[in-house]
Design a protein around this motif. Structure first.
Motif, PDB file in Angstrom:
ATOM      1  N   ALA A   1       3.718   2.942 -14.063  1.00  0.00           N
ATOM      2  CA  ALA A   1       4.733   2.893 -13.013  1.00  0.00           C
ATOM      3  C   ALA A   1       4.038   2.603 -11.701  1.00  0.00           C
ATOM      4  N   LYS A   2       3.913   1.326 -11.351  1.00  0.00           N
ATOM      5  CA  LYS A   2       3.123   0.916 -10.192  1.00  0.00           C
ATOM      6  C   LYS A   2       3.688   1.433  -8.885  1.00  0.00           C
ATOM      7  N   ALA A  17       0.848  -1.192   0.000  1.00  0.00           N
ATOM      8  CA  ALA A  17       0.000   0.000   0.000  1.00  0.00           C
ATOM      9  C   ALA A  17       0.881   1.239   0.000  1.00  0.00           C
ATOM     10  N   MET A  18       0.334   2.319  -0.540  1.00  0.00           N
ATOM     11  CA  MET A  18       0.983   3.620  -0.464  1.00  0.00           C
ATOM     12  C   MET A  18      -0.045   4.629  -0.002  1.00  0.00           C
ATOM     13  N   SER A  76      -2.474  -2.260  -3.088  1.00  0.00           N
ATOM     14  CA  SER A  76      -2.053  -2.823  -4.368  1.00  0.00           C
ATOM     15  C   SER A  76      -3.258  -3.280  -5.185  1.00  0.00           C
ATOM     16  N   GLY A  77      -4.356  -3.573  -4.510  1.00  0.00           N
ATOM     17  CA  GLY A  77      -5.574  -3.977  -5.201  1.00  0.00           C
ATOM     18  C   GLY A  77      -6.449  -2.816  -5.614  1.00  0.00           C
ATOM     19  N   GLY A  78      -5.996  -1.596  -5.308  1.00  0.00           N
ATOM     20  CA  GLY A  78      -6.747  -0.414  -5.717  1.00  0.00           C
ATOM     21  C   GLY A  78      -7.786   0.067  -4.724  1.00  0.00           C
ATOM     22  N   VAL A  79      -7.801  -0.516  -3.540  1.00  0.00           N
ATOM     23  CA  VAL A  79      -8.756  -0.069  -2.521  1.00  0.00           C
ATOM     24  C   VAL A  79      -8.253   1.227  -1.903  1.00  0.00           C
ATOM     25  N   THR A  80      -9.113   2.222  -1.869  1.00  0.00           N
ATOM     26  CA  THR A  80      -8.729   3.527  -1.352  1.00  0.00           C
ATOM     27  C   THR A  80      -9.409   3.816  -0.021  1.00  0.00           C
ATOM     28  N   ASN A  81      -8.772   4.695   0.729  1.00  0.00           N
ATOM     29  CA  ASN A  81      -9.294   5.129   2.022  1.00  0.00           C
ATOM     30  C   ASN A  81      -8.959   6.595   2.192  1.00  0.00           C
ATOM     31  N   TYR A  82      -9.922   7.374   2.690  1.00  0.00           N
ATOM     32  CA  TYR A  82      -9.727   8.817   2.829  1.00  0.00           C
ATOM     33  C   TYR A  82     -10.116   9.282   4.224  1.00  0.00           C
ATOM     34  N   ALA A  83      -9.429  10.313   4.684  1.00  0.00           N
ATOM     35  CA  ALA A  83      -9.868  10.997   5.883  1.00  0.00           C
ATOM     36  C   ALA A  83     -11.184  11.702   5.571  1.00  0.00           C
ATOM     37  N   ASP A  84     -12.066  11.753   6.559  1.00  0.00           N
ATOM     38  CA  ASP A  84     -13.356  12.404   6.342  1.00  0.00           C
ATOM     39  C   ASP A  84     -13.205  13.841   5.862  1.00  0.00           C
ATOM     40  N   SER A  85     -12.176  14.515   6.340  1.00  0.00           N
ATOM     41  CA  SER A  85     -11.996  15.931   6.026  1.00  0.00           C
ATOM     42  C   SER A  85     -11.652  16.194   4.561  1.00  0.00           C
TER      43      SER A  85
END
Length: 122
Positions: free
Chosen positions: A75-76, A33-34, A53-62
């Protein structure tokens, strides 16, 4: 050794946009993950966004609905953070982070970039 090189920070007016880039290089077997973290003066470092690596994203609520994290299809080991509708409270040093394997079957390591300043003026 592994290096994370960030670019794209700067000064922008409120409502503007910036795009941050981070490229990981060195002895890397695979990246789990990055992500991007930020730290404002006097504050704790906080997660802004991450992508696996599977493309799952996560964001801060803000930042949901304003920021988008993505990976370079070719360029992975490169990740971007598109920041739109920036607010003065987004001002911080933004750090790239990578969780990766240096060798197949080995332990996971976490690496950090040196950080890039993002300043949003009101």
């Amino acid at each position: 050794q592994v290096q994370l090189v960030e670019s794209g920070g700067g000064l922008v007016q409120a409502g503007g946009s910036l795009r941050l880039s981070c490229a990981a290089s060195g002895s890397i077997s695979s990246i789990n993950a990055m992500g991007w973290y930020r730290q404002a003066p006097g504050e704790q470092r906080e997660l802004v966004a991450s992508i696996t690596s599977g493309g799952v994203t996560n964001y801060a609520d803000s930042v949901k609905g304003r920021f988008t994290i993505s990976r370079d299809n070719n360029a992975k080991n490169t990740v971007y953070l598109q920041m739109n509708s920036l607010k003065p409270e987004d001002t911080a040093v933004y750090y790239c982070n990578a969780v990766l394997l240096r060798a197949l079957g080995g332990p996971m390591y976490k690496y950090w970039g040196e950080g890039t300043q993002v300043t949003v003026s009101s």
